[in-house]
Design a protein around this motif. Structure first.
Motif, PDB file in Angstrom:
ATOM      1  N   ILE A  84     -14.229 112.239  12.283  1.00  0.00           N
ATOM      2  CA  ILE A  84     -15.346 112.346  11.205  1.00  0.00           C
ATOM      3  C   ILE A  84     -14.665 112.673   9.950  1.00  0.00           C
ATOM      4  O   ILE A  84     -14.555 113.907   9.855  1.00  0.00           O
ATOM      5  CB  ILE A  84     -16.490 113.105  11.664  1.00  0.00           C
ATOM      6  N   SER A  85     -14.324 111.999   9.100  1.00  0.00           N
ATOM      7  CA  SER A  85     -13.451 112.201   7.675  1.00  0.00           C
ATOM      8  C   SER A  85     -14.164 113.239   6.943  1.00  0.00           C
ATOM      9  O   SER A  85     -13.535 114.073   6.280  1.00  0.00           O
ATOM     10  CB  SER A  85     -13.193 110.660   7.093  1.00  0.00           C
ATOM     11  N   TRP A  86     -15.603 113.247   6.773  1.00  0.00           N
ATOM     12  CA  TRP A  86     -16.394 114.264   6.049  1.00  0.00           C
ATOM     13  C   TRP A  86     -16.477 115.668   6.511  1.00  0.00           C
ATOM     14  O   TRP A  86     -17.112 116.477   5.920  1.00  0.00           O
ATOM     15  CB  TRP A  86     -17.403 113.573   5.657  1.00  0.00           C
ATOM     16  N   ILE A  87     -15.825 115.992   7.691  1.00  0.00           N
ATOM     17  CA  ILE A  87     -15.903 117.319   8.246  1.00  0.00           C
ATOM     18  C   ILE A  87     -14.649 118.020   7.913  1.00  0.00           C
ATOM     19  O   ILE A  87     -13.596 117.551   8.190  1.00  0.00           O
ATOM     20  CB  ILE A  87     -16.004 117.335   9.918  1.00  0.00           C
ATOM     21  N   SER A  88     -14.517 118.939   7.104  1.00  0.00           N
ATOM     22  CA  SER A  88     -13.468 119.486   6.254  1.00  0.00           C
ATOM     23  C   SER A  88     -12.599 120.153   7.152  1.00  0.00           C
ATOM     24  O   SER A  88     -11.281 120.318   7.028  1.00  0.00           O
ATOM     25  CB  SER A  88     -13.882 120.230   4.904  1.00  0.00           C
ATOM     26  N   ASP A  89     -13.252 121.215   8.224  1.00  0.00           N
ATOM     27  CA  ASP A  89     -12.404 122.359   8.996  1.00  0.00           C
ATOM     28  C   ASP A  89     -13.185 122.180  10.436  1.00  0.00           C
ATOM     29  O   ASP A  89     -14.440 121.777  10.417  1.00  0.00           O
ATOM     30  CB  ASP A  89     -12.463 123.527   8.376  1.00  0.00           C
ATOM     31  N   ILE A  90     -12.408 122.296  11.205  1.00  0.00           N
ATOM     32  CA  ILE A  90     -12.712 122.265  12.567  1.00  0.00           C
ATOM     33  C   ILE A  90     -12.286 123.992  13.222  1.00  0.00           C
ATOM     34  O   ILE A  90     -11.088 123.952  13.267  1.00  0.00           O
ATOM     35  CB  ILE A  90     -12.299 121.138  13.491  1.00  0.00           C
ATOM     36  N   ILE A  91     -13.050 124.746  13.632  1.00  0.00           N
ATOM     37  CA  ILE A  91     -12.918 125.680  14.216  1.00  0.00           C
ATOM     38  C   ILE A  91     -13.157 125.712  15.763  1.00  0.00           C
ATOM     39  O   ILE A  91     -14.321 125.221  16.239  1.00  0.00           O
ATOM     40  CB  ILE A  91     -13.739 126.905  13.685  1.00  0.00           C
TER      41      ILE A  91
END
Length: 336
Positions: free
Chosen positions: A4-11
């Protein structure tokens, strides 16, 4: 989440003993935008550690930009779709907090101290709380900062923390059936079956622009449409073709290439190279069927078999990249 391109960061929050394993997986599959954080001994403590990456230096080598909305999800629900994530996020922006729910499939009862039935809940009035959930970052982070040790050690519901400490009444969003949890060993078999079914639901049929092939390229997709989703494109394979690139980036795992060129391995090689660079074969095998339509007047069975032998050798190398190449020879003659 990375798709999903609009998620900026994944923790990604993992137990201490699995941090290096997770980092190896991230590097192997080329994941971007991912930060690995050490988890706590309970669910709430792990989530709190993940949130601290945006606010406290001690939990990351550098602070990530604080988001307006943070999504909380768990890895045991691997089939979540972008649509439900988007709905939950939009509801959180409006209400401060939101979470997916599903109808209860069993009645919930409470037992008394002696092990006998105390009371049961009216199933129609209640819902199962699912993931994903989303919050305005300031709300959920403030809620976790106010948590007691009892909350952090025994609580399980993030929406309740937002209500208890920030007076934020979460919006409940009806979820879909694919939010089920992979909890037991038997669930792994069900998950594998779903993945295989999804991978077989789409095929890309590629032909060049010759008239004869255009007919085949039309009839083949038409015959398949009643069973699976078909993306049919009429092109000469090219690394610069945006249509094909979009199909590959959409994670299509099945391709049929119809070509009249004798032993058209160069174009098949170009497609294999594109698939390899996309990294999609790293997770699941890609199936590529090369259909050689021989319409020449002097076609012979022996020459056709030579072509298929060449493809067979090529397929051995492609298999090492998790790309399964098959060759099909169709000798076509027109009657006078």
């Amino acid at each position: 989440m990375e798709r999903i391109s609009w998620i900026s960061d994944i923790i990604v929050v993992v137990s201490p003993e699995n941090i290096e394993t997770m980092k190896t997986i991230i590097e192997k599959y080329g994941h971007k935008r991912v930060t690995v954080v050490e988890g706590g001994i309970t669910r709430h403590r792990s989530i709190f550690n993940g949130l601290k990456v945006f606010a406290e230096n001690e939990f990351s080598s550098h602070l990530l930009q604080k988001p307006e909305v943070v999504i909380i999800h768990d890895a045991v629900r691997p089939f979540v779709e972008e649509d439900i994530i988007s709905k939950v996020v939009m509801a959180a922006k409006e209400h401060g907090a939101a979470g997916a729910i599903r109808p209860l499939v069993s009645t919930v009862i409470a037992s008394a101290a002696d092990g006998c039935l105390d009371h049961s809940l009216e199933r129609a009035r209640y819902r199962a709380s699912e993931m994903p959930q989303a919050f305005l970052f300031d709300i959920i982070y403030d809620a976790y900062q106010q948590c007691t040790d009892h909350d952090l050690d025994y609580g399980t519901e993030c929406l309740h923390l937002a209500l208890k400490y920030c007076k934020t009444n979460a919006k409940l969003v009806e979820g879909t059936a694919d939010l089920w949890k992979v909890t037991y060993k038997r669930d792994l078999y069900a998950a594998e079956s779903i993945i295989k079914e999804n991978l077989s639901q789409q095929v890309c049929v590629i032909t060049n622009v010759k008239e004869t092939l255009a007919q085949v390229g039309f009839l083949l997709p038409e015959s398949l449409k009643s069973q699976i989703k078909v993306e049919a494109i009429s092109i000469s394979l090219s690394k610069n073709d945006s249509c094909l690139q979009n199909i590959i980036s959409g994670q299509c795992y099945n391709y049929v290439c119809v070509n009249e060129k004798r032993c058209a391995l160069q174009e098949i090689q170009e497609l294999v190279d594109m698939l390899e660079k996309s990294n999609i074969p790293l997770l699941y095998p890609v199936v590529l069927i090369s259909v050689h339509l021989d319409i020449s007047e002097n076609n012979s069975f022996s020459i056709g078999m030579e072509d298929l032998t060449t493809i067979k050798k090529f397929a051995r190398e492609a298999k090492k990249k998790n790309i399964l190449v098959y060759g099909l020879l169709i000798q076509y003659k027109t009657s006078l």
